[in-house]
Design a protein around this motif. Structure first.
Motif, PDB file in Angstrom:
ATOM      1  N   ILE A  27      37.328  13.965 -25.017  1.00 21.75           N
ATOM      2  CA  ILE A  27      36.888  15.155 -24.409  1.00 21.75           C
ATOM      3  C   ILE A  27      36.648  14.935 -23.022  1.00 21.75           C
ATOM      4  CG2 ILE A  27      33.973  15.486 -24.028  1.00 21.75           C
ATOM      5  CD1 ILE A  27      33.807  14.571 -27.306  1.00 21.75           C
ATOM      6  N   ALA A  28      37.016  13.652 -22.586  1.00 24.56           N
ATOM      7  CA  ALA A  28      37.369  13.738 -20.874  1.00 24.56           C
ATOM      8  C   ALA A  28      38.507  14.442 -20.599  1.00 24.56           C
ATOM      9  CB  ALA A  28      37.461  11.995 -20.919  1.00 24.56           C
ATOM     10  N   LEU A  29      39.557  14.557 -20.980  1.00 23.03           N
ATOM     11  CA  LEU A  29      40.839  15.488 -20.475  1.00 23.03           C
ATOM     12  C   LEU A  29      40.148  16.439 -20.809  1.00 23.03           C
ATOM     13  CD1 LEU A  29      43.331  15.118 -19.605  1.00 23.03           C
ATOM     14  CD2 LEU A  29      44.429  14.849 -22.685  1.00 23.03           C
ATOM     15  N   SER A  30      40.033  16.843 -21.623  1.00 23.90           N
ATOM     16  CA  SER A  30      39.392  18.541 -21.332  1.00 23.90           C
ATOM     17  C   SER A  30      38.271  18.417 -20.178  1.00 23.90           C
ATOM     18  CB  SER A  30      38.587  19.298 -22.758  1.00 23.90           C
ATOM     19  OG  SER A  30      39.506  19.267 -24.043  1.00 23.90           O
ATOM     20  N   GLN A  31      37.782  17.974 -20.829  1.00 26.35           N
ATOM     21  CA  GLN A  31      36.800  17.693 -18.595  1.00 26.35           C
ATOM     22  C   GLN A  31      37.488  18.820 -17.655  1.00 26.35           C
ATOM     23  OE1 GLN A  31      33.892  14.699 -19.625  1.00 26.35           O
ATOM     24  NE2 GLN A  31      32.922  16.071 -20.970  1.00 26.35           N
ATOM     25  N   ARG A  32      38.480  17.855 -17.838  1.00 26.42           N
ATOM     26  CA  ARG A  32      38.772  17.250 -16.264  1.00 26.42           C
ATOM     27  C   ARG A  32      39.979  19.127 -16.116  1.00 26.42           C
ATOM     28  NH1 ARG A  32      36.522  13.379 -17.795  1.00 26.42           N
ATOM     29  NH2 ARG A  32      35.601  11.539 -16.410  1.00 26.42           N
ATOM     30  N   THR A  33      40.709  18.844 -17.290  1.00 23.22           N
ATOM     31  CA  THR A  33      41.931  19.541 -17.316  1.00 23.22           C
ATOM     32  C   THR A  33      41.629  21.474 -17.145  1.00 23.22           C
ATOM     33  OG1 THR A  33      42.156  19.708 -19.281  1.00 23.22           O
ATOM     34  CG2 THR A  33      43.615  18.075 -18.125  1.00 23.22           C
ATOM     35  N   GLY A  34      40.634  20.753 -18.239  1.00 27.48           N
ATOM     36  CA  GLY A  34      39.512  22.802 -18.428  1.00 27.48           C
ATOM     37  C   GLY A  34      39.919  23.111 -19.368  1.00 27.48           C
ATOM     38  N   LEU A  79      28.728  21.483 -24.252  1.00 29.48           N
ATOM     39  CA  LEU A  79      28.521  22.941 -24.269  1.00 29.48           C
ATOM     40  C   LEU A  79      29.885  23.560 -23.596  1.00 29.48           C
ATOM     41  CD1 LEU A  79      24.949  23.280 -25.014  1.00 29.48           C
ATOM     42  CD2 LEU A  79      26.342  23.745 -26.685  1.00 29.48           C
ATOM     43  N   SER A  80      29.956  24.830 -24.455  1.00 22.35           N
ATOM     44  CA  SER A  80      30.788  25.570 -23.230  1.00 22.35           C
ATOM     45  C   SER A  80      30.323  27.389 -23.819  1.00 22.35           C
ATOM     46  CB  SER A  80      32.489  25.205 -23.334  1.00 22.35           C
ATOM     47  OG  SER A  80      32.918  25.448 -24.748  1.00 22.35           O
ATOM     48  N   ASP A  81      30.235  27.933 -22.427  1.00 27.74           N
ATOM     49  CA  ASP A  81      29.751  28.848 -23.173  1.00 27.74           C
ATOM     50  C   ASP A  81      29.301  29.842 -22.335  1.00 27.74           C
ATOM     51  OD1 ASP A  81      28.514  31.518 -24.589  1.00 27.74           O
ATOM     52  OD2 ASP A  81      27.182  30.347 -25.526  1.00 27.74           O
ATOM     53  N   ASN A  82      29.113  31.686 -21.822  1.00 27.86           N
ATOM     54  CA  ASN A  82      28.715  32.092 -21.278  1.00 27.86           C
ATOM     55  C   ASN A  82      27.632  32.837 -21.156  1.00 27.86           C
ATOM     56  OD1 ASN A  82      27.942  33.936 -18.601  1.00 27.86           O
ATOM     57  ND2 ASN A  82      29.780  35.109 -18.828  1.00 27.86           N
ATOM     58  N   ILE A  83      26.374  32.183 -21.166  1.00 28.37           N
ATOM     59  CA  ILE A  83      24.935  32.931 -21.374  1.00 28.37           C
ATOM     60  C   ILE A  83      24.875  33.648 -20.102  1.00 28.37           C
ATOM     61  CG2 ILE A  83      22.665  32.401 -22.051  1.00 28.37           C
ATOM     62  CD1 ILE A  83      23.486  29.493 -22.126  1.00 28.37           C
ATOM     63  N   LYS A  84      24.333  35.184 -21.539  1.00 27.04           N
ATOM     64  CA  LYS A  84      23.801  36.390 -20.831  1.00 27.04           C
ATOM     65  C   LYS A  84      22.352  36.161 -20.663  1.00 27.04           C
ATOM     66  CE  LYS A  84      27.721  38.166 -20.570  1.00 27.04           C
ATOM     67  NZ  LYS A  84      28.451  38.943 -19.571  1.00 27.04           N
ATOM     68  N   SER A  85      21.641  36.606 -18.939  1.00 25.87           N
ATOM     69  CA  SER A  85      20.402  36.649 -18.783  1.00 25.87           C
ATOM     70  C   SER A  85      19.679  37.154 -19.869  1.00 25.87           C
ATOM     71  CB  SER A  85      20.454  37.116 -17.171  1.00 25.87           C
ATOM     72  OG  SER A  85      20.803  38.281 -17.123  1.00 25.87           O
ATOM     73  N   CYS A  86      20.185  38.917 -19.749  1.00 29.83           N
ATOM     74  CA  CYS A  86      19.840  39.342 -21.023  1.00 29.83           C
ATOM     75  C   CYS A  86      18.878  38.575 -22.211  1.00 29.83           C
ATOM     76  CB  CYS A  86      19.791  40.700 -21.628  1.00 29.83           C
ATOM     77  SG  CYS A  86      22.228  40.415 -21.739  1.00 29.83           S
ATOM     78  N   MET A  87      19.551  37.915 -22.833  1.00 31.60           N
ATOM     79  CA  MET A  87      19.775  37.168 -23.936  1.00 31.60           C
ATOM     80  C   MET A  87      18.339  35.711 -23.562  1.00 31.60           C
ATOM     81  SD  MET A  87      21.797  37.806 -26.019  1.00 31.60           S
ATOM     82  CE  MET A  87      21.097  36.472 -27.928  1.00 31.60           C
ATOM     83  N   LEU A  88      18.733  35.165 -22.321  1.00 36.03           N
ATOM     84  CA  LEU A  88      17.761  33.752 -22.014  1.00 36.03           C
ATOM     85  C   LEU A  88      16.276  34.572 -21.910  1.00 36.03           C
ATOM     86  CD1 LEU A  88      18.400  31.101 -21.224  1.00 36.03           C
ATOM     87  CD2 LEU A  88      18.421  32.121 -18.770  1.00 36.03           C
ATOM     88  N   SER A 105      21.856  21.678 -17.442  1.00 37.68           N
ATOM     89  CA  SER A 105      22.493  20.969 -16.566  1.00 37.68           C
ATOM     90  C   SER A 105      23.119  19.675 -17.497  1.00 37.68           C
ATOM     91  CB  SER A 105      21.549  19.744 -15.791  1.00 37.68           C
ATOM     92  OG  SER A 105      20.474  20.450 -15.130  1.00 37.68           O
ATOM     93  N   PHE A 106      24.465  19.796 -17.187  1.00 34.44           N
ATOM     94  CA  PHE A 106      25.445  18.666 -16.834  1.00 34.44           C
ATOM     95  C   PHE A 106      26.234  18.496 -17.937  1.00 34.44           C
ATOM     96  CE2 PHE A 106      22.605  16.228 -14.633  1.00 34.44           C
ATOM     97  CZ  PHE A 106      23.165  16.013 -13.346  1.00 34.44           C
ATOM     98  N   ASN A 107      26.574  20.966 -18.469  1.00 39.75           N
ATOM     99  CA  ASN A 107      27.971  20.729 -19.402  1.00 39.75           C
ATOM    100  C   ASN A 107      28.213  21.708 -18.705  1.00 39.75           C
ATOM    101  OD1 ASN A 107      26.301  21.036 -22.238  1.00 39.75           O
ATOM    102  ND2 ASN A 107      24.399  21.242 -21.093  1.00 39.75           N
ATOM    103  N   ASN A 108      29.746  21.389 -18.038  1.00 44.46           N
ATOM    104  CA  ASN A 108      30.597  21.769 -17.230  1.00 44.46           C
ATOM    105  C   ASN A 108      31.462  23.227 -17.560  1.00 44.46           C
ATOM    106  OD1 ASN A 108      30.489  19.101 -15.731  1.00 44.46           O
ATOM    107  ND2 ASN A 108      32.531  18.314 -17.355  1.00 44.46           N
ATOM    108  N   LEU A 109      31.222  23.367 -18.695  1.00 47.02           N
ATOM    109  CA  LEU A 109      32.142  24.330 -18.862  1.00 47.02           C
ATOM    110  C   LEU A 109      31.018  25.922 -19.122  1.00 47.02           C
ATOM    111  CD1 LEU A 109      35.091  22.963 -21.099  1.00 47.02           C
ATOM    112  CD2 LEU A 109      34.817  23.934 -18.654  1.00 47.02           C
ATOM    113  N   LEU A 110      30.048  25.433 -18.492  1.00 40.73           N
ATOM    114  CA  LEU A 110      29.052  26.550 -19.577  1.00 40.73           C
ATOM    115  C   LEU A 110      27.651  27.280 -17.613  1.00 40.73           C
ATOM    116  CD1 LEU A 110      26.902  27.218 -21.707  1.00 40.73           C
ATOM    117  CD2 LEU A 110      25.003  25.096 -20.587  1.00 40.73           C
TER     118      LEU A 110
END
Length: 1055
Positions: free
Chosen positions: A452-459, A519-528, A540-545
Motif C-alpha cells: 500500500i505504501a509503495l502505491s502511495q509513493r509511486t502512484g 480511496l482512489s476516485d474522481n468524485i463528480k460534484s453533481c454526485m456530491l 482528507s488523507f486519501n492521496n488518490l482522491l
C-alpha cells in the motif's frame, strides 16, 4: 399544592394531620431549610416524598418513628445528610419499607454495613450520587423481594457481586461508576427477571460468563469502560428484547460475536475501543430497529458491507480506526532496514555516501534465489521505502519497485493469499514443505502494508491491489437499499477503491467522514451535491482522491454544508461550486494539486466562511480572498506572486508563509484589529514594516516575518502585551532592540538573528518570565556581557544563540549560573514530544550543528542550546557550565578562549553536540568526556591541546576532523602515534557494522523519547535538500490533522 420560596415551619398545621397517610412535597421550593422534626408526629404515614424540596442539614431522627412507612423518598436534596446513628435507627425501625430513594443526598457519614439491617420486604433501593464510601455488603443483593438496586456514581464504594446462590426477582441492577474490581460472576445468569444491567466504569476484570445469554428479558446492557478481556461469548441469540448494548472501552479480543447482528429489538450498539478482529458478516437477519452503531477503534478488517447502509432505522454509523492508518506507519517504522535509516538520523554521514553508491551501482535483485516473501517484503521493501522517505533519493524508490515487481507473482493464487517463497529471478512461487503446502496466514496479514505504501509513493495502484486482494481492508460494497442513516464515520481505516455511486443516495446524511483511507476516485460534484442535508464532509488523507465539477451543475451546491475537509488528496482545481453554500464555515483543501489563481468570480459568495486553508498547493495568485468574514486564512507553501492581496478586516489568523510575494506590507494591515497570528515569512517582501498604533490588536500573539527584505527599525506595535513569539530573522533591520520588549511578559520566542542590529547585550530581557528562546545571531552586537543579578535571571531560557557578533570579554559566569531551565529542566511525562507554541501555530528556529545551519521546523521543549561562537570572548571556560544537566548543544567555537577544557563537562549527561574549535585551549582532553553517552558531534580542532586522545566508550567513532589542528595531540584517529610515556590504551577491536549500528540506536533510544534525534535529522534534511515539499507536508499534515479532528469530533459525542 405548590409552595415557592417559603420554608416549612415547625408550627405548620400540616403536622396536626395525625391520620395523614400519603404526603408528597416533591419539587416544592421550600428554601434552604432543615426537615422539621415534627414529621415524627405523622405516625400514620405510609408514603412520604420530600424529593427536590430544597432541604439541607441533617435528617432528624424523628423520621425513624414513622414505622408504617412503605415508601420514603428524600432524593435530590443536595445539602441533606444522614448521620450514621440516625440511619441505623431508620432501617431498624421502618420494617415495612419497600421503597427507599436517597439519590443525591449525602451518605458520607453512613457506614455501608448499616444496610445489613434493611428490611427483607425491600423492593426498590436507590442510592446513586450519595457519596457512599467503604465496602458495600454483598448480602443486600440476596434480599428476597429486591427488584431494583441502584448504586451508581459512588466512586469510593467498593464491593463485589454474589458468586453463588444468587437468585432474586431483580429487574434492575446498576452499580456503574463504583469500584467492583472482581469479575462478573456466572451467577448473573440466575437473574431470570433482569431487564436492565448497568456495570459501566466499575473496574471489572476477567472474562464475560456465557451465562449472560440466560438473561432473556434483558432490554438494557452496559458493561462499558471496564477491564474485561478475552473473547466475547456468542450467546446473544435469545436476547430478543435487548434494545441497548454497550461493550465499549474494554480489552475484548477475538472475533465479533455474530449473534449480536441478529438481535431484532436493538436500537443502540457500541463495541468501540476494544481489540475485536475479523470481518463484518456479509448478511444479517436483525438490527432492523438499530439507530446507532459504534464499532470504531478495533482491529476489524475486510470489506465495508452494503447492508450497513440498508438498515432501515440507522442514523449514526462509526467504524473509524479499524485497521488503523497508524498501524501502517508503525509497521513500516519497525521494518526499515536499520543500517540505512541509522545512517540518515545519526552522524554517520560519511558511510551514507558509500551506502547510496552501493545501492545505486551494486544492489541487484536478479538472483536465482528462493526468498521469503514475508521477510523480503517487510525488511527490503519496507527498508527501501523508509529510506526514500527520509532522503528523497529516487534510487531507493526505484529499487523498492524492482524488488516488489519480482514479488508480485506470489499473489497469483485463487484466494489472494500469497505463497510464502518465490524465486527472485524466475518468479516461481510455492509454499514451504513443512506447512503442508499451505500459506502462513500470520505472514500474509502484514505484507499488504508495504505494498500500500509503495502505491502511495509511486502512484501505481497495482501494488495495493495485489496486497489487498484477499478482501482484507477492501472497498465499500454497493448499497442496495439506502437507509435513513445520518452520520457515517469510516475514517482511519484502509478502505480502498472507489466510493460507490449508490453511496450518494444516502440523502439523509448530515455527517460523513471517509478520511485517512486509500480511496482512489474522481468524485463528480453533481454526485456530491445529491447529499443535500450534509453538514460535515471529511475526505482528507486519501492521496488518490479528487473532485471535479460537472458541466451541468452550474447552480448546484451543498446547501447545508458547514465543514468541508479535502486536504491531502488529489484535487486539481479550486472547488468554486461551493461558493453558494451559505452555511459553509470551514473549508480545508490544503496539500492538494491546485494550480493557478483564485479569480474574482470564484471568490464571490462564501458568505459565512470563517476558515479557509489552501496551504501546500501550487497556486500562483489570489485576485480576491473568498469570504468577507474570515477568521483564518492559510495560503502558506504555495507559489503566490505579486503583492499581498487585500485582506478581510476580520482575520484572526493570517498565514501566507513560503511564497513569492513582493512589495511592501500595506498600511491597511493595521486595520486587522483582532489579529492573533501573522506569518508572512519566507517571501520577498521588503521596505519598512508599517508603523501601526501600539494597541492596534490586543490579541496579537505571533508575528513571523523572517526571511524577507525588511529594512528600518523594529516598530513599536511589535511589542504587544499578549505577544508570545516574535521572529524577524533574516531581514535587514537596523538600530537597537527596543527596551519596551521588556513589557511583553508572555514572550516565549524572540528571534532577531541575521539582521543589521547594533547594540549591547540586552540583559534586561532576563526579566521576562516565559522567555525560552533568544536568538540574536549574525548582527553587530558588541561589548562585554555582564550586569546580571536575580532581577535579570533568564530563568526559563532554554535556547540562546549569540553567535557571529562582536561580543568581547570573558564568558559571563553569572549568566550561566542563572540558566535554571537548562540546569533543572525535567523531561515531560506525557509519553510524546512537546513543542513550543500552540496547537495551530508552532515556532521554528535555525541552529548550527556540525558547522552547518539547519532549521528545526518545530522546537522541542526539551531542546537546549548555548551558542556563543564566532565572537571575541577570551579567558577560561567557566566550570559552572558542567552543572547544566539538560544542555544538548554547546558551541564556543571561533573565539579566543584559553585554559583547559573543564573536566566538569563530563557531567553534561544530555549533551549531543560539542564544538570548542578554533580557540586557544590547552592541556589534555579530559577523560570525563568519554562519559557523554549521547555525544554524536565533537569538534575540538584548531586549539593547543596535547596528549593522547581518549579511546574509552564511543570516542573512537569520531573522525580525524574532530581533532585536527592540535599539534600536540596523538593517537587514534590521528596518524601521529603517541610516545611510550604517553601511549593510550590500545584501541578496542574494530567494531562490526551491526554492533556500531546497535550502539547508535542505543544512544538514540536513550534520548528524549527519540523525538530529539528525529527532529534534528529532519532539520538536517531541510538544510541539505532545500526544504523538500514532501517533508513540509509530512510535518504540517499531522499537526493540522490532529487539531481538525479534535475540533469536529468534539461536536459529535454519542448521546
Amino acid at each position: 399544592m405548590k409552595w415557592t420560596n417559603c420554608s416549612l415551619q415547625s408550627n405548620s398545621s400540616l403536622f396536626s394531620l395525625q391520620n395523614l397517610r400519603w404526603l408528597n412535597l416533591a419539587g416544592n421550593d421550600l428554601g434552604i431549610s432543615e426537615i422539621p422534626s415534627e414529621f415524627g408526629k405523622l405516625r400514620s404515614l405510609t408514603y412520604l416524598n420530600l424529593s427536590g424540596a430544597g432541604f439541607t442539614g441533617f435528617v432528624p431522627p424523628e423520621i425513624s418513628l414513622l414505622s408504617d412507612l412503605v415508601s420514603l423518598d428524600l432524593s435530590l436534596n443536595y445539602g441533606l445528610f444522614f448521620r450514621n446513628h440516625d440511619f441505623n435507627m431508620l432501617v431498624h425501625n421502618l420494617t415495612k419499607l419497600e421503597n427507599i430513594v436517597l439519590r443525591g443526598m449525602s451518605l458520607s457519614l453512613v457506614v455501608p454495613y448499616s444496610f445489613l439491617n434493611l428490611t427483607v420486604s425491600l423492593k426498590h433501593l436507590s442510592l446513586s450520587y450519595c457519596d457512599l464510601q467503604g465496602n458495600f455488603p454483598t448480602q443486600v443483593f440476596h434480599l428476597p423481594y429486591l427488584e431494583n438496586i441502584i448504586l451508581r456514581s459512588n466512586p469510593n464504594l467498593t464491593g463485589y457481586l454474589p458468586e453463588t446462590n444468587w437468585s432474586s426477582p431483580l429487574s434492575l441492577l446498576d452499580v456503574s461508576r463504583t469500584r467492583f474490581p472482581k469479575g462478573l460472576p456466572g451467577s448473573i445468569g440466575n437473574l431470570k427477571h433482569l431487564k436492565a444491567l448497568s456495570l459501566s466504569s466499575c473496574v471489572f476484570m476477567g472474562s464475560i460468563p456465557s451465562t449472560l445469554g440466560n438473561l432473556t428479558k434483558l432490554t438494557f446492557l452496559d458493561i462499558s469502560d471496564n477491564m474485561f478481556q478475552g473473547q466475547i461469548p456468542d450467546v446473544f441469540g435469545n436476547l430478543n428484547d435487548l434494545s441497548s448494548m454497550d461493550f465499549s472501552s474494554n480489552n475484548f479480543s477475538g472475533v465479533f460475536p455474530s449473534s449480536a447482528f441478529n438481535l431484532t429489538s436493538l436500537t443502540f450498539m457500541d463495541f468501540s475501543f476494544n481489540f475485536l478482529q475479523g470481518t463484518l458478516p456479509n448478511n444479517i437477519s436483525g438490527l432492523s430497529y438499530l439507530r446507532k452503531l459504534y464499532l470504531y477503534a478495533n482491529l476489524l478488517s475486510g470489506r465495508v458491507p452494503g447492508w450497513l447502509f440498508s438498515l432501515p432505522s440507522l442514523e449514526y454509523l462509526d467504524l473509524h480506526s479499524n485497521k488503523l492508518t497508524l498501524c501502517l506507519v508503525r509497521r513500516i517504522t519497525q521494518s526499515i532496514t536499520p543500517r540505512l535509516r541509522a545512517y540518515y538520523i545519526t552522524p554517520l554521514f560519511r558511510r551514507l555516501v558509500r551506502c547510496n553508491r552501493w545501492v545505486a551501482n551494486t544492489l541487484d535483485f536478479n538472483k536465482t534465489y528462493d526468498a521469503s516473501v514475508f521477510e523480503t517484503t517487510i525488511r527490503v521493501v519496507g527498508g527501501l521505502l523508509s529510506t526514500y522517505d527520509l532522503s528523497g533519493d529516487n534510487i531507493f524508490l526505484e529499487k523498492a519497485r524492482d524488488i516488489a515487481d519480482r514479488l508480485l507473482p506470489a499473489w497469483d493464487t485463487p484466494s489472494g493469499i500469497p505463497y510464502n517463497i518465490i524465486n527472485l529471478a524466475r518468479g516461481n512461487a510455492h509454499n514451504p514443505g513443512w506447512t503442508g503446502g499451505d500459506s502462513i496466514l500470520a505472514d500474509s496479514g502484514t505484507e499488504q502494508l508495504e505494498f500500500i505504501a509503495l502505491s502511495q509513493r509511486t502512484g501505481d495502484p497495482k501494488y495495493q491491489e495485489k496486497g489487498t486482494k484477499r478482501a482484507l481492508n477492501g472497498p465499500i460494497d454497493p448499497i442496495q437499499e439506502p437507509n435513513l442513516v445520518q452520520q457515517v464515520d469510516l475514517s482511519k481505516n484502509e478502505i480502498q477503491g472507489t466510493v460507490p455511486s449508490s453511496f450518494f443516495d444516502l440523502i439523509n446524511l448530515t455527517f460523513l467522514d471517509l478520511s485517512s483511507n486509500n480511496l482512489s476516485d474522481n468524485i463528480k460534484s453533481c454526485m456530491l451535491v445529491k447529499l443535500r442535508n450534509l453538514t460535515v464532509l471529511d475526505l482528507s488523507f486519501n492521496n488518490l482522491l479528487s473532485v471535479t465539477r460537472c458541466s451541468d451543475d452550474v447552480n448546484s451546491t451543498l446547501p447545508m454544508i458547514d465543514q468541508f475537509y479535502f486536504s491531502s488528496c488529489n484535487m486539481q482545481r479550486f472547488p468554486s461550486f461551493l461558493n453558494a453554500s451559505k452555511s459553509l464555515r470551514d473549508l480545508d483543501i490544503s496539500d492538494n494539486q491546485i494550480h493557478g489563481s483564485i479569480t474574482k468570480w470564484e471568490a464571490e459568495g462564501w458568505e459565512n466562511l470563517v476558515t479557509l486553508r489552501l496551504s501546500m498547493n501550487f497556486m500562483t495568485g489570489v485576485e480576491q480572498v473568498p469570504g468577507k468574514n474570515l477568521l483564518t486564512l492559510d495560503l502558506g507553501s504555495n507559489s503566490l506572486q505579486g503583492p499581498l492581496p487585500a485582506l478581510p478586516r476580520t482575520l484572526l489568523y493570517l498565514l501566507i508563509s513560503d511564497n513569492e510575494l513582493v512589495g511592501e506590507i500595506p498600511s491597511k494591515i493595521c486595520n486587522l484589529s483582532i489579529l492573533a497570528v501573522l506569518d508572512l515569512s519566507k517571501n520577498k517582501l521588503g521596505g519598512i514594516i508599517p508603523d501601526c498604533p501600539e494597541n492596534f490588536s490586543d490579541l496579537l500573539q505571533v508575528v513571523n516575518l523572517k526571511m524577507n527584505y525588511f529594512i528600518g527599525k523594529i516598530p513599536r506595535w511589535l511589542q504587544s502585551d499578549s505577544l508570545r513569539s516574535l521572529n524577524l530573522n533574516g531581514n535587514q533591520l537596523e538600530g537597537s532592540i527596543p527596551q519596551s520588549l521588556a513589557n511583553c511578559n508572555r514572550l516565549e520566542v524572540l528571534d532577531l538573528g541575521n539582521n543589521k542590529l547594533e547594540d549591547t547585550f540586552p540583559y534586561w530581557l532576563g526579566t521576562l518570565p516565559e522567555l525560552q528562546v533568544l536568538v540574536i545571531r549574525s548582527n553587530r552586537f558588541h561589548g562585554d556581557i555582564r550586569n546580571f543579578n536575580d532581577t535579570y535571571s533568564f530563568r526559563s531560557l532554554r535556547m540562546i544563540d549569540l553567535s557571529r557578533n562582536e561580543f568581547t570579554g570573558h564568558l559571563p559566569l553569572e549568566l550561566f549560573e542563572n540558566f535554571k531551565a537548562i540546569r533543572d529542566f525535567q523531561e515531560n511525562k506525557t509519553g510524546g514530544p512537546e513543542y513550543i507554541g500552540g496547537d495551530y501555530y508552532q515556532d521554528s528556529v535555525t541552529v548550527t550543528m556540525k558547522g552547518s545551519d539547519l532549521e528545526l521546523v518545530r522546537i522541542l521543549t526539551v531542546f537546549t542550546i548555548i551558542d556563543f561562537s564566532s565572537n571575541h570572548f577570551k579567558g577560561p571556560i567557566p566550570k559552572a557550565i558542567g552543572e547544566l544537566n539538560s544542555l544538548i548543544v554547546l558551541n564556543f567555537s571561533h573565539n579566543s578562549l584559553t585554559g583547559n577544557i573543564p573536566p566538569s563537562f563530563g557531567k553534561l549527561a544530555a549533551l549531543e553536540s560539542l564544538d570548542l574549535s578554533s580557540n586557544k585551549l590547552q592541556g589534555r582532553i579530559p577523560i570525563q568526556l568519554t562519559n557523554l553517552t549521547f555525544l554524536g558531534a565533537l569538534n575540538i580542532s584548531h586549539n593547543n591541546l596535547e596528549g593522547p586522545i581518549p579511546l574509552a566508550n564511543h570516542f573512537d567513532t569520531f573522525s580525524n576532523d574532530s581533532f585536527a589542528g592540535n599539534s600536540g595531540l596523538c593517537g587514534f584517529p590521528l596518524s601521529k602515534t603517541c610516545g611510550n610515556d604517553q601511549e593510550p590504551k590500545s584501541p578496542p577491536p574494530t567494531v562490526a557494522d551491526e554492533s556500531e549500528i546497535a550502539l547508535t540506536w542505543k544512544i538514540a533510544a536513550m534520548g528524549y523519547g527519540s523525538g530529539l534525534v528525529i527532529g534534528l535529522s529532519m532539520g538536517y534534511i531541510v538544510f541539505t535538500t532545500g526544504r523538500p515539499r514532501w517533508l513540509v507536508k509530512m510535518i504540517k499534515r499531522n499537526q493540522e490533522k490532529r487539531m481538525r479532528r479534535r475540533i469536529h469530533r468534539n461536536g459529535r459525542r454519542k448521546n
